[in-house]
Structure formats: structure tokens, C-alpha cells
Design a protein around this motif. Structure first.
Motif, PDB file in Angstrom:
ATOM      1  N   ARG A  24       0.824  -1.205   0.000  1.00 14.01           N
ATOM      2  CA  ARG A  24       0.000   0.000   0.000  1.00 14.01           C
ATOM      3  C   ARG A  24       0.853   1.248   0.000  1.00 14.01           C
ATOM      4  O   ARG A  24       0.614   2.198  -0.724  1.00 14.01           O
ATOM      5  N   HIS A  25       1.859   1.226   0.897  1.00 15.72           N
ATOM      6  CA  HIS A  25       2.743   2.372   1.027  1.00 15.72           C
ATOM      7  C   HIS A  25       3.449   2.648  -0.292  1.00 15.72           C
ATOM      8  O   HIS A  25       3.565   3.786  -0.744  1.00 15.72           O
ATOM      9  N   CYS A  26       3.878   1.570  -0.894  1.00 15.97           N
ATOM     10  CA  CYS A  26       4.576   1.646  -2.170  1.00 15.97           C
ATOM     11  C   CYS A  26       3.636   2.183  -3.253  1.00 15.97           C
ATOM     12  O   CYS A  26       3.983   3.068  -4.020  1.00 15.97           O
ATOM     13  N   LEU A  27       2.409   1.655  -3.268  1.00 16.76           N
ATOM     14  CA  LEU A  27       1.415   2.112  -4.238  1.00 16.76           C
ATOM     15  C   LEU A  27       1.138   3.597  -4.079  1.00 16.76           C
ATOM     16  O   LEU A  27       0.982   4.323  -5.054  1.00 16.76           O
ATOM     17  N   GLU A  28       1.106   4.031  -2.821  1.00 21.65           N
ATOM     18  CA  GLU A  28       0.818   5.437  -2.559  1.00 21.65           C
ATOM     19  C   GLU A  28       1.858   6.342  -3.210  1.00 21.65           C
ATOM     20  O   GLU A  28       1.518   7.311  -3.879  1.00 21.65           O
ATOM     21  N   SER A  29       3.142   6.007  -3.026  1.00 22.29           N
ATOM     22  CA  SER A  29       4.158   6.889  -3.603  1.00 22.29           C
ATOM     23  C   SER A  29       4.181   6.773  -5.120  1.00 22.29           C
ATOM     24  O   SER A  29       4.436   7.742  -5.829  1.00 22.29           O
ATOM     25  N   ARG A  30       3.859   5.602  -5.617  1.00 24.54           N
ATOM     26  CA  ARG A  30       3.793   5.464  -7.082  1.00 24.54           C
ATOM     27  C   ARG A  30       2.611   6.245  -7.659  1.00 24.54           C
ATOM     28  O   ARG A  30       2.691   6.816  -8.744  1.00 24.54           O
ATOM     29  N   LEU A  31       1.519   6.242  -6.908  1.00 27.87           N
ATOM     30  CA  LEU A  31       0.337   6.973  -7.372  1.00 27.87           C
ATOM     31  C   LEU A  31       0.599   8.482  -7.359  1.00 27.87           C
ATOM     32  O   LEU A  31       0.203   9.206  -8.275  1.00 27.87           O
ATOM     33  N   ARG A  32       1.289   8.921  -6.314  1.00 28.06           N
ATOM     34  CA  ARG A  32       1.655  10.340  -6.233  1.00 28.06           C
ATOM     35  C   ARG A  32       2.459  10.733  -7.469  1.00 28.06           C
ATOM     36  O   ARG A  32       2.208  11.756  -8.104  1.00 28.06           O
ATOM     37  N   PRO A  66       1.023   2.321 -15.551  1.00 30.11           N
ATOM     38  CA  PRO A  66       2.423   2.732 -15.408  1.00 30.11           C
ATOM     39  C   PRO A  66       3.194   2.265 -16.641  1.00 30.11           C
ATOM     40  O   PRO A  66       3.005   1.128 -17.076  1.00 30.11           O
ATOM     41  N   PRO A  67       4.023   3.144 -17.223  1.00 33.66           N
ATOM     42  CA  PRO A  67       4.711   2.792 -18.467  1.00 33.66           C
ATOM     43  C   PRO A  67       5.484   1.480 -18.340  1.00 33.66           C
ATOM     44  O   PRO A  67       6.215   1.278 -17.368  1.00 33.66           O
ATOM     45  N   GLY A  68       5.290   0.609 -19.279  1.00 34.32           N
ATOM     46  CA  GLY A  68       6.014  -0.649 -19.310  1.00 34.32           C
ATOM     47  C   GLY A  68       5.578  -1.676 -18.279  1.00 34.32           C
ATOM     48  O   GLY A  68       6.218  -2.703 -18.110  1.00 34.32           O
ATOM     49  N   GLU A  69       4.491  -1.399 -17.575  1.00 37.37           N
ATOM     50  CA  GLU A  69       4.022  -2.352 -16.571  1.00 37.37           C
ATOM     51  C   GLU A  69       2.557  -2.699 -16.799  1.00 37.37           C
ATOM     52  O   GLU A  69       1.886  -2.097 -17.622  1.00 37.37           O
ATOM     53  N   ASP A  70       2.083  -3.657 -16.015  1.00 33.89           N
ATOM     54  CA  ASP A  70       0.672  -4.012 -16.114  1.00 33.89           C
ATOM     55  C   ASP A  70      -0.170  -2.872 -15.554  1.00 33.89           C
ATOM     56  O   ASP A  70       0.253  -2.191 -14.619  1.00 33.89           O
ATOM     57  N   PRO A  71      -1.351  -2.664 -16.123  1.00 30.25           N
ATOM     58  CA  PRO A  71      -2.233  -1.648 -15.547  1.00 30.25           C
ATOM     59  C   PRO A  71      -2.620  -2.016 -14.110  1.00 30.25           C
ATOM     60  O   PRO A  71      -2.653  -3.192 -13.753  1.00 30.25           O
ATOM     61  N   ILE A  72      -2.866  -1.013 -13.307  1.00 30.53           N
ATOM     62  CA  ILE A  72      -3.305  -1.234 -11.928  1.00 30.53           C
ATOM     63  C   ILE A  72      -4.770  -0.829 -11.861  1.00 30.53           C
ATOM     64  O   ILE A  72      -5.160   0.230 -12.356  1.00 30.53           O
ATOM     65  N   SER A  73      -5.592  -1.690 -11.273  1.00 29.69           N
ATOM     66  CA  SER A  73      -7.030  -1.437 -11.340  1.00 29.69           C
ATOM     67  C   SER A  73      -7.464  -0.439 -10.275  1.00 29.69           C
ATOM     68  O   SER A  73      -6.874  -0.367  -9.190  1.00 29.69           O
ATOM     69  N   PRO A  74      -8.505   0.341 -10.577  1.00 29.88           N
ATOM     70  CA  PRO A  74      -9.017   1.308  -9.592  1.00 29.88           C
ATOM     71  C   PRO A  74      -9.465   0.612  -8.306  1.00 29.88           C
ATOM     72  O   PRO A  74      -9.373   1.199  -7.230  1.00 29.88           O
ATOM     73  N   GLY A  75      -9.922  -0.636  -8.434  1.00 26.33           N
ATOM     74  CA  GLY A  75     -10.300  -1.376  -7.235  1.00 26.33           C
ATOM     75  C   GLY A  75      -9.135  -1.483  -6.260  1.00 26.33           C
ATOM     76  O   GLY A  75      -9.333  -1.594  -5.049  1.00 26.33           O
ATOM     77  N   GLU A  76      -7.916  -1.435  -6.784  1.00 28.15           N
ATOM     78  CA  GLU A  76      -6.741  -1.512  -5.941  1.00 28.15           C
ATOM     79  C   GLU A  76      -6.251  -0.132  -5.504  1.00 28.15           C
ATOM     80  O   GLU A  76      -5.933   0.081  -4.339  1.00 28.15           O
ATOM     81  N   PHE A  77      -6.197   0.839  -6.441  1.00 29.67           N
ATOM     82  CA  PHE A  77      -5.559   2.099  -6.056  1.00 29.67           C
ATOM     83  C   PHE A  77      -6.518   3.157  -5.522  1.00 29.67           C
ATOM     84  O   PHE A  77      -6.081   4.071  -4.824  1.00 29.67           O
ATOM     85  N   PRO A  79      -8.841   2.771  -3.121  1.00 34.79           N
ATOM     86  CA  PRO A  79      -8.783   2.725  -1.646  1.00 34.79           C
ATOM     87  C   PRO A  79      -7.509   3.353  -1.079  1.00 34.79           C
ATOM     88  O   PRO A  79      -7.563   4.025  -0.048  1.00 34.79           O
ATOM     89  N   VAL A  80      -6.372   3.148  -1.756  1.00 38.27           N
ATOM     90  CA  VAL A  80      -5.112   3.763  -1.324  1.00 38.27           C
ATOM     91  C   VAL A  80      -5.211   5.286  -1.463  1.00 38.27           C
ATOM     92  O   VAL A  80      -4.765   6.037  -0.590  1.00 38.27           O
ATOM     93  N   ALA A  81      -5.805   5.720  -2.555  1.00 40.05           N
ATOM     94  CA  ALA A  81      -5.976   7.166  -2.770  1.00 40.05           C
ATOM     95  C   ALA A  81      -6.884   7.764  -1.694  1.00 40.05           C
ATOM     96  O   ALA A  81      -6.634   8.865  -1.202  1.00 40.05           O
ATOM     97  N   GLU A  82      -7.908   7.027  -1.325  1.00 44.85           N
ATOM     98  CA  GLU A  82      -8.843   7.505  -0.295  1.00 44.85           C
ATOM     99  C   GLU A  82      -8.122   7.673   1.045  1.00 44.85           C
ATOM    100  O   GLU A  82      -8.295   8.671   1.730  1.00 44.85           O
ATOM    101  N   GLU A  83      -7.312   6.681   1.388  1.00 42.59           N
ATOM    102  CA  GLU A  83      -6.649   6.706   2.688  1.00 42.59           C
ATOM    103  C   GLU A  83      -5.559   7.760   2.773  1.00 42.59           C
ATOM    104  O   GLU A  83      -5.288   8.294   3.845  1.00 42.59           O
ATOM    105  N   SER A  84      -4.927   8.039   1.650  1.00 34.60           N
ATOM    106  CA  SER A  84      -3.765   8.930   1.659  1.00 34.60           C
ATOM    107  C   SER A  84      -4.127  10.381   1.357  1.00 34.60           C
ATOM    108  O   SER A  84      -3.273  11.253   1.452  1.00 34.60           O
TER     109      SER A  84
END
Ligand code: C2E
Ligand code: MG
Ligand code: MG
Ligand code: MG
Length: 279
Positions: A24-32, A66-77, A79-84
Motif C-alpha cells: 500500500r505504502h509503495c502504491l501510494e508513492s507510485r500513485l503520487r 504505469p509505463p512498461g508495466e501491467d495496468p493497476i485497477s481502480p479497485g486496488e488504487f 482505496p489507497v488514494a482515499e486513505e492517503s
């Protein structure tokens, strides 16, 4: 483990990062970073009339690739966006993208569908003191008429401060914006709160639709929600309709419209625009 890092460098992923908290923490900084790098974009899912499949609207759904990676679904990010708190800049970006694309379609000679373009609004966004002004400013910035915009709120927007929610909804309706209650029946709001909201549309959550043909209780529930919608003079949209049998069920019970894989998956704006009526 090694993975491509953000600035093009190499960054280490350790096994502990697979731990949920760290992921989650990692996702948060990647989302930022993704927000700054403008890696977010929208897909649109058609919403169609249950009688004839004609387009009545479309829902804007955020996508992260994310460029060159698999898409990340909103179902995953989401909730992270909400919390952060990142859901605030994210929500602003989504509104901007949706209105910008819509302006482009209108300029190209398309007409807006009857129920407009629906944008999801997080409870945090809705709670901002200047939420109404932000939406109004975005509409003005893009020169989009307010009646072309539907805001999808969830029960989470209601439970904290009902009076504030109602006041904001009235102010936005005054401008011409319409409101849909998303994922109805999955949150913690009460019917007495729901009754007080100036809503136009009720969206039946796909978790209920899923079981209608196998589980008598799901069928009873969806039937009752649709009866209630009709009695409250709310337009009803069934989400996540995947099969002909689910389609038949909701059509039978007086639902007006649906969105779901049976008709179309969310698609890029360009493809969605081809389905719009022309002026
Ligand atoms: P939602 O608002 O209830 O959106 C509908 C979700 O159901 C979308 O998932 C859509 O792709 C999916 N769906 C539609 N038809 C079907 C179907 O027939 N079968 C199945 N299995 N799924 C179907 P998606 O795009 O992954 O979005 C998931 C959730 O993420 C959304 O649920 C919404 O709560 C949230 N979300 C998406 N975009 C945004 C956004 O821009 N802002 C905010 N705050 N939340 C968003
Ligand atoms: Mg929605
Ligand atoms: Mg929904
Ligand atoms: Mg849903």
C-alpha cells in the motif's frame, strides 16, 4: 527482485514489500508520482436504455497504466488514494479530463447523451468546503453545460454530514448538475437519509445483479430496490449486467437502463465518442 524504478533507474523490491501494508505504502508513492507524470486517463462505459440499447449516458472510469508495466485497477488504487488523501488531486484530475474530453466531442459535432457523462466523486472530495465552487469552475473552464454532468456519489458521502451533503447537492442541482447514488445498498446510509437526498438516479450495485438468476434473495432485493426507485421517482440503472438472463430480469422489474459487459466494456474516449448522437 528488481523492477524498473520511477525515474528510469533501478529500484529494489524486497519480499517484505509484498506485505500488504508495504504494498500500500509503495502504491501510494507510485500513485503520487503517476499523478504528476499524468499517467492517469479515462475509459468510458456506455449506459444504455434497457428497451432498445440506445445510449443514455456514459460513466468515466479512471485508469492507471504505469509505463512498461501491467495496468493497476481502480479497485486496488482508489482505496489507497482515499486513505492517503491523494483522491483529492485524483478526483480533480478526473473531472478535468472528463470535461475536457466532453468539450472536444461537442466541438466535433457530437451531442451529449440524455443523462450526461457520469463522474465518480469520492466522499472526501464531496466534503471539501469549496466542492461546489470547484465543480462550477471546472465546468466554466471547459465551457461544458452543467446538465451534461452527472456526479456519482456513494453512501459514504452521506453518513458523515447529511445536512452539508444536501446543501451541496442543492447548490449543484441549481446549476444543472444531476446526481446518481452509486453502488446502492452496499454502504452504511439509512433509508431515512436516502429519502432526504435530492437524487435523480439510483444505481443498483453489480454485487446484487450477479445473483438475480440463482439466488431468490438477490432477486427479491433487486426487485425491491427497483420498486423503491420507481416509487421515489428515481431513474434506475443496473450495473454489471453480464448475461441475457440478468438483462431480462432487470428489464422485467421496470429498471430503465443498464451498463455492463453484456453491452460494452469501458472503452477509450475516442471509441465512446463514436457512439454519441450527432447534433
Ligand atoms: P463503480 O463506480 O461502481 O464502477 C463500475 C465498475 O464496474 C467499473 O470497474 C466497471 O468496469 C465495472 N463493470 C462494469 N460492467 C461490468 C460487468 O458487466 N461485469 C463486471 N465484473 N464489472 C463491470 P472499475 O473501472 O474497475 O472501477 C471500480 C471502482 O473504482 C468504481 O466502481 C469506482 O468505485 C472506483 N472508481 C473508478 N473510477 C473512479 C474515479 O474516477 N474516481 C473515484 N473516486 N472512484 C473511481
Ligand atoms: Mg460509479
Ligand atoms: Mg457503481
Ligand atoms: Mg459498483
Amino acid at each position: 527482485y528488481q523492477a524498473k524504478g520511477e525515474g528510469g533507474g533501478v529500484r529494489h523490491f524486497e519480499p517484505w514489500m509484498l506485505d500488504r501494508v508495504h504494498r500500500r505504502h509503495c502504491l501510494e508513492s507510485r500513485l503520487r508520482h503517476a499523478l504528476e507524470a499524468e499517467e492517469l486517463f479515462l475509459h468510458y462505459q456506455p449506459q444504455v436504455d434497457l428497451r432498445d440499447d440506445s445510449l443514455i449516458g456514459g460513466e468515466a472510469l479512471v485508469r492507471w497504466q504505469p509505463p512498461g508495466e501491467d495496468p493497476i485497477s481502480p479497485g486496488e488504487f482508489i482505496p489507497v488514494a482515499e486513505e492517503s488523501g491523494l483522491v483529492l488531486p485524483l478526483g480533480e484530475r478526473v473531472l478535468d479530463l472528463a470535461l475536457g474530453e466532453l468539450r472536444g466531442w461537442l466541438d466535433a459535432g457530437c451531442a451529449c447523451p440524455h443523462h450526461g457523462i457520469a463522474v465518480n466523486v469520492s466522499p472526501h472530495q464531496f466534503r471539501l468546503a469549496d466542492f461546489v465552487q470547484r465543480v462550477e469552475a471546472a465546468l466554466q473552464r471547459h465551457g461544458v453545460p452543467a446538465r451534461a454532468l452527472t456526479l456519482e456519489i456513494t453512501e459514504g458521502a452521506v453518513v458523515r454530514d447529511l445536512g452539508d451533503t444536501i446543501a451541496k447537492m442543492h447548490a449543484l442541482r441549481e446549476l444543472g448538475v444531476t446526481f446518481a447514488m452509486d453502488d446502492f445498498g452496499t454502504g452504511y446510509s439509512s433509508l431515512s437519509q436516502l429519502r432526504q437526498l435530492p437524487l435523480d438516479t439510483l444505481k443498483v450495485d453489480r454485487a446484487f445483479i450477479r445473483g438475480v438468476n440463482e439466488q431468490p434473495r438477490s432477486a427479491a432485493l433487486v426487485g425491491s430496490i427497483l420498486d423503491m426507485a420507481r416509487n421515489m421517482e428515481l431513474y434506475a440503472i443496473a450495473e454489471g449486467v453480464e448475461t441475457a438472463a440478468e438483462h431480462a430480469f432487470v428489464a422485467d422489474r421496470g429498471c430503465e437502463a443498464y451498463q455492463g459487459f453484456l453491452h460494452a466494456r469501458p472503452m477509450v474516449g475516442e471509441e465512446f465518442a463514436r457512439r454519441l448522437p450527432t447534433r
